[in-house]
Write a protein that holds these residues in place. Structure first.
Motif, short mmCIF file in Angstrom:
data_model
loop_
_atom_site.label_atom_id
_atom_site.label_comp_id
_atom_site.label_asym_id
_atom_site.label_seq_id
_atom_site.Cartn_x
_atom_site.Cartn_y
_atom_site.Cartn_z
N UNK A 79 -40.82 29.18 -23.57
CA UNK A 79 -39.39 29.07 -23.28
C UNK A 79 -38.96 27.61 -23.22
N UNK A 80 -39.81 26.75 -22.66
CA UNK A 80 -39.48 25.33 -22.61
C UNK A 80 -39.41 24.74 -24.02
N UNK A 81 -40.30 25.21 -24.89
CA UNK A 81 -40.28 24.75 -26.27
C UNK A 81 -39.00 25.22 -26.96
N UNK A 82 -38.59 26.46 -26.68
CA UNK A 82 -37.36 26.99 -27.27
C UNK A 82 -36.15 26.22 -26.75
N UNK A 83 -36.17 25.87 -25.46
CA UNK A 83 -35.06 25.10 -24.88
C UNK A 83 -34.99 23.72 -25.54
N UNK A 84 -36.15 23.09 -25.73
CA UNK A 84 -36.17 21.78 -26.38
C UNK A 84 -35.64 21.88 -27.81
N UNK A 85 -36.00 22.96 -28.49
CA UNK A 85 -35.51 23.16 -29.86
C UNK A 85 -33.99 23.35 -29.86
N UNK A 86 -33.49 24.14 -28.92
CA UNK A 86 -32.04 24.35 -28.84
C UNK A 86 -31.31 23.06 -28.46
N UNK A 89 -31.04 21.08 -31.53
CA UNK A 89 -29.99 21.61 -32.39
C UNK A 89 -28.61 21.21 -31.87
N UNK A 90 -28.44 21.21 -30.56
CA UNK A 90 -27.16 20.81 -29.97
C UNK A 90 -26.88 19.35 -30.30
N UNK A 91 -27.91 18.51 -30.17
CA UNK A 91 -27.70 17.10 -30.48
C UNK A 91 -27.40 16.90 -31.96
N UNK A 101 -23.47 18.20 -43.78
CA UNK A 101 -24.60 18.65 -44.59
C UNK A 101 -24.84 20.14 -44.39
N UNK A 102 -24.74 20.58 -43.16
CA UNK A 102 -24.96 21.98 -42.85
C UNK A 102 -23.92 22.87 -43.53
N UNK A 103 -22.66 22.45 -43.47
CA UNK A 103 -21.58 23.23 -44.10
C UNK A 103 -21.77 23.25 -45.61
N UNK A 104 -22.16 22.11 -46.18
CA UNK A 104 -22.39 22.07 -47.62
C UNK A 104 -23.56 22.96 -48.03
N UNK A 128 -31.04 24.71 -41.51
CA UNK A 128 -29.85 25.56 -41.63
C UNK A 128 -30.26 27.03 -41.60
N UNK A 129 -31.37 27.37 -42.27
CA UNK A 129 -31.84 28.75 -42.24
C UNK A 129 -32.22 29.16 -40.82
N UNK A 130 -32.86 28.24 -40.13
CA UNK A 130 -33.26 28.55 -38.75
C UNK A 130 -32.02 28.76 -37.88
N UNK A 131 -31.02 27.92 -38.09
CA UNK A 131 -29.79 28.07 -37.32
C UNK A 131 -29.09 29.37 -37.69
#
Length: 148
Positions: A79-86, A89-91, A101-104, A128-131
């Motif tokens: 869960x801590x790893x998932x929080x760090x990943x999120x 992504x927020x940053x 880039x993501x929109x393109x 982008x796929x992960x998001x």
């Protein structure tokens, strides 16, 4: 040589068992004493046996709880790893260049005169796929809340 007199009788030797275990009737007091000692010894034996059994049960319970603690630690680490990943992504989503880039990459948008080639090895497209996966996982729960 004179003959020995006939009134001499040889002594019967008692065996060690006969000497050790003299056969005489026990009195009521001796029987009560023996029964009390037997009861006390039996009680102590049973108490010891139950103590050993309880000790084994406690030991097994401690092992089971230790395993549960390890599993929970693994869950917390995940869960801590998932929080760090999120948080990462927020940053990234706060960065305008990354959003562009993501929109393109997701919607195949381009700037004027720009040609977009989507490559599978592109690191941004992987993110982008992960998001997208994360958003798609959230969308069914949102639809269920809105539909229900």
């Amino acid at each position: 040589m004179p003959k020995s007199s006939s009134n001499v009788v040889p002594m019967k030797k008692k065996s060690w068992r006969q000497r050790l275990f003299k056969r005489h009737p026990k009195t009521k007091k001796e029987k009560l004493h023996d029964a009390l000692i037997l009861f006390i010894m039996g009680t102590l034996f049973l108490y010891g046996a139950f103590a050993v059994i309880k000790s084994v049960q406690i030991n097994q319970e401690q092992k089971r709880l230790a395993e549960q603690v390890e599993v929970k630690k693994d869950v917390v680490a995940g869960e801590e790893k998932a929080i760090a990943n999120l948080e990462n992504q927020v940053s990234l989503l706060k960065d305008d260049d990354y959003i562009a880039k993501l929109a393109r990459s997701r919607y195949y948008l381009s700037k004027d005169g720009e040609m977009i080639f989507s490559l599978p090895e592109d690191n941004d497209s992987k993110q982008a796929k992960q998001l997208n996966k994360t958003l798609q996982e959230k969308e069914p729960s949102n639809q269920a809340e809105q539909g229900g």
